[in-house]
Motif scaffolding. Sequence first.
Motif, short mmCIF file in Angstrom:
data_model
loop_
_atom_site.label_atom_id
_atom_site.label_comp_id
_atom_site.label_asym_id
_atom_site.label_seq_id
_atom_site.Cartn_x
_atom_site.Cartn_y
_atom_site.Cartn_z
N LEU A 93 -0.68 65.37 28.47
CA LEU A 93 0.09 64.46 29.53
C LEU A 93 0.44 63.07 28.70
N THR A 94 1.55 62.19 28.75
CA THR A 94 1.57 60.76 28.38
C THR A 94 1.56 60.20 28.96
N LEU A 95 0.55 58.83 29.19
CA LEU A 95 1.24 57.35 30.07
C LEU A 95 0.91 56.83 29.29
N TRP A 96 2.59 55.97 29.61
CA TRP A 96 3.72 54.86 28.40
C TRP A 96 3.07 53.56 29.27
N GLY A 97 2.43 52.48 28.67
CA GLY A 97 2.24 52.04 29.06
C GLY A 97 3.45 50.52 29.02
N GLN A 98 3.54 49.01 29.31
CA GLN A 98 4.66 48.00 29.67
C GLN A 98 5.24 47.72 27.98
N PRO A 99 6.48 47.95 27.66
CA PRO A 99 7.13 47.07 26.51
C PRO A 99 6.61 45.70 26.17
#
Length: 220
Positions: free
Chosen positions: A210-216
């Motif tokens: 699974l992948t957690l994305w940060g804010q661009p």
Amino acid sequence: MINRTNAARAAAGLAASAALVLCSGTAQADAFVALPGGELTQTLSDGTVVTVRLVGESATISPSMGSTPVHRNAWVSGSAQVELSGPNANDGKIYPGYIVACQVTVNGGGVTGGVDAKSDWEGKKPEIGGKAGGNLSLGPGQAKSMYLLDQEEADDFGNESHATRNKFQGTHGSVTWADSTLGITGCAGYAQARAFVRVKVSTTTVNSVLTLWGQPFSIG
């Protein structure tokens, strides 16, 4: 009649003013950007609960050593934390990094969408086992992943290999980074970056990614 002394002083003053304008046009202060990080929780098919957090995230946008419009430079910091719960929890691997893009919009998806997050970066998700490095060469419309870890170790045959992950045993693992360089060359348009925490979890019955994305954020 022209006073040569006054003329020389005026010329020197103009030269100094021109130098001041030139310096003020190229000198830029670092810009600190505090980022919100994020959290992702997912329950696997065997009941194991996986929680991934990105905390203390920030970026300092700095003038590049290249001093040209096609160069970008940022220093990034943060901490990736993984917590497992459940009777089958065993171990995991954390692959922290950033996707960097030139003239590609990275808004959308948020930090809770995991591997199914929708964004203009669809198809450019980080691959496990990618390469680590602080400098990327990008053209318009290109996006590349950059992993933060580069761990040297021996493979099964005793040869040198490099890993972009941190392994942990049990129910907790983390990776923390401070002022890691994020450099771009070749991008004449706008550039953006976005942190990711890619996690591979192994239990007694399930393997999951699974992948957690940060804010661009913009890097100029």
